[in-house]
Motif scaffolding. Structure first.
Motif, PDB file in Angstrom:
ATOM      1  N   ILE A 147     -24.993 -25.638  35.213  1.00  0.00           N
ATOM      2  CA  ILE A 147     -24.727 -26.702  36.174  1.00  0.00           C
ATOM      3  C   ILE A 147     -24.826 -26.101  37.575  1.00  0.00           C
ATOM      4  N   THR A 148     -25.514 -26.781  38.505  1.00  0.00           N
ATOM      5  CA  THR A 148     -25.559 -26.328  39.884  1.00  0.00           C
ATOM      6  C   THR A 148     -25.273 -27.493  40.828  1.00  0.00           C
ATOM      7  N   SER A 149     -24.702 -27.168  41.979  1.00  0.00           N
ATOM      8  CA  SER A 149     -24.429 -28.158  43.006  1.00  0.00           C
ATOM      9  C   SER A 149     -25.576 -28.126  44.002  1.00  0.00           C
ATOM     10  N   TYR A 150     -26.517 -29.026  43.836  1.00  0.00           N
ATOM     11  CA  TYR A 150     -27.740 -29.019  44.628  1.00  0.00           C
ATOM     12  C   TYR A 150     -27.456 -29.266  46.105  1.00  0.00           C
ATOM     13  N   THR A 151     -26.448 -30.093  46.396  1.00  0.00           N
ATOM     14  CA  THR A 151     -26.107 -30.384  47.782  1.00  0.00           C
ATOM     15  C   THR A 151     -25.079 -29.418  48.361  1.00  0.00           C
ATOM     16  N   GLY A 152     -24.654 -28.437  47.565  1.00  0.00           N
ATOM     17  CA  GLY A 152     -23.865 -27.333  48.085  1.00  0.00           C
ATOM     18  C   GLY A 152     -22.365 -27.484  48.068  1.00  0.00           C
ATOM     19  N   GLN A 153     -21.830 -28.645  47.681  1.00  0.00           N
ATOM     20  CA  GLN A 153     -20.371 -28.774  47.628  1.00  0.00           C
ATOM     21  C   GLN A 153     -19.829 -27.907  46.496  1.00  0.00           C
ATOM     22  N   PRO A 154     -18.811 -27.095  46.760  1.00  0.00           N
ATOM     23  CA  PRO A 154     -18.198 -26.330  45.676  1.00  0.00           C
ATOM     24  C   PRO A 154     -17.476 -27.252  44.706  1.00  0.00           C
ATOM     25  N   PHE A 155     -17.333 -26.799  43.465  1.00  0.00           N
ATOM     26  CA  PHE A 155     -16.735 -27.642  42.441  1.00  0.00           C
ATOM     27  C   PHE A 155     -15.320 -28.075  42.806  1.00  0.00           C
ATOM     28  N   GLY A 156     -14.602 -27.226  43.545  1.00  0.00           N
ATOM     29  CA  GLY A 156     -13.233 -27.564  43.919  1.00  0.00           C
ATOM     30  C   GLY A 156     -13.132 -28.779  44.810  1.00  0.00           C
ATOM     31  N   GLN A 157     -14.246 -29.216  45.397  1.00  0.00           N
ATOM     32  CA  GLN A 157     -14.253 -30.378  46.276  1.00  0.00           C
ATOM     33  C   GLN A 157     -14.850 -31.618  45.609  1.00  0.00           C
ATOM     34  N   ILE A 158     -15.169 -31.520  44.337  1.00  0.00           N
ATOM     35  CA  ILE A 158     -15.819 -32.625  43.635  1.00  0.00           C
ATOM     36  C   ILE A 158     -14.845 -33.224  42.625  1.00  0.00           C
ATOM     37  N   GLN A 159     -14.690 -34.523  42.675  1.00  0.00           N
ATOM     38  CA  GLN A 159     -13.722 -35.189  41.821  1.00  0.00           C
ATOM     39  C   GLN A 159     -14.284 -35.453  40.419  1.00  0.00           C
ATOM     40  N   ASN A 160     -13.459 -35.144  39.407  1.00  0.00           N
ATOM     41  CA  ASN A 160     -13.738 -35.507  38.014  1.00  0.00           C
ATOM     42  C   ASN A 160     -15.083 -35.001  37.511  1.00  0.00           C
TER      43      ASN A 160
END
Length: 227
Positions: A147-160
């Motif tokens: 899994i990668t965050s293409y838009t750069g938000q770290p997982f800690g800032q992404i809900q659910n």
């Protein structure tokens, strides 16, 4: 996104341990807890768990990825959250093929990404990758799920945000990870399917966070998990 349908929601007070992640075995031989698949929060670091042997191995596996859209994107101009599911195919320790948002199917058609969700809008899994292990050529020895965050938000800032694996033969979820424990990380290595010495496809959980916004950036970081 409605997460009310989650199986065995993780108790926020419970500690996360990589050793607790269940390896994907058919329901009749896999230990089950609380009547279903174990659910775990991603830790920053953790050891690779050993794969368990089973009599049949896997034939069809689906990877699911889901997350909530940015709640304030309409009000404050915050960018959309775009997570990517990827399956990286290896021959030994050499990359053989990649299925992700820029290449929706492997060369042989055995691995397919069923569309690219760029916002997290929608119910349930936002992205799905199907893997028909019976169609993979014998030269492919490992399939890694990333899994990668293409838009750069770290997982800690992404809900659910979550990812999971389903046995396509029994429609049983055998691994699930909650990504909000990844804090500053932008990539996550779920685990790998690999050919055993007997020619069976088995699953080995890895559950390691990495820094990667694109699957290509993850390739060299997978070396410790390849033969």
């Amino acid at each position: 996104m409605n997460r009310a349908t989650r199986l065995n929601p993780l108790d926020d007070a419970a500690p996360w341990q990589v050793s607790d992640v269940l390896v994907g075995l058919p329901p009749r031989v896999r230990e089950r807890r609380d009547g279903g698949c174990a659910v775990h929060r991603v830790a920053e670091k953790g050891p690779v768990s050993a794969a368990l042997e089973n009599e049949e191995g896997f034939a069809f596996v689906t990877m699911g990825l889901g997350w909530d859209p940015e709640a304030l994107r309409w009000l404050g101009g915050k960018p959309d959250i775009d997570l990517n599911a990827a399956a990286l195919l290896f021959t030994g320790d050499s990359i053989a093929d990649v299925v992700y948002h820029e290449q929706l199917a492997s060369q042989d058609g055995a691995v397919r990404l069923l569309g690219d969700n760029t916002t997290g809008e929608g119910e349930g899994d936002d992205e799905l990758i199907t893997v028909d292990l019976t169609r993979l050529p014998p030269t492919v020895t490992t399939v890694c799920f990333v899994i990668t965050s293409y838009t750069g938000q770290p997982f800690g800032q992404i809900q659910n945000a979550f990812c999971r694996l389903i046995d396509g033969m029994s429609n049983t979820e055998f691994a699930r990870y909650e990504l909000d424990g990844g804090r500053g990380s932008t990539g996550f290595v779920m685990g790998k399917l690999f050919r055993s010495a007997q020619g069976l496809w088995l699953y080995q959980p890895i559950a390691e966070t990495i820094q990667a916004k694109h699957p290509v950036e993850a390739v060299h970081q997978l070396a410790p998990y390849l033969p």
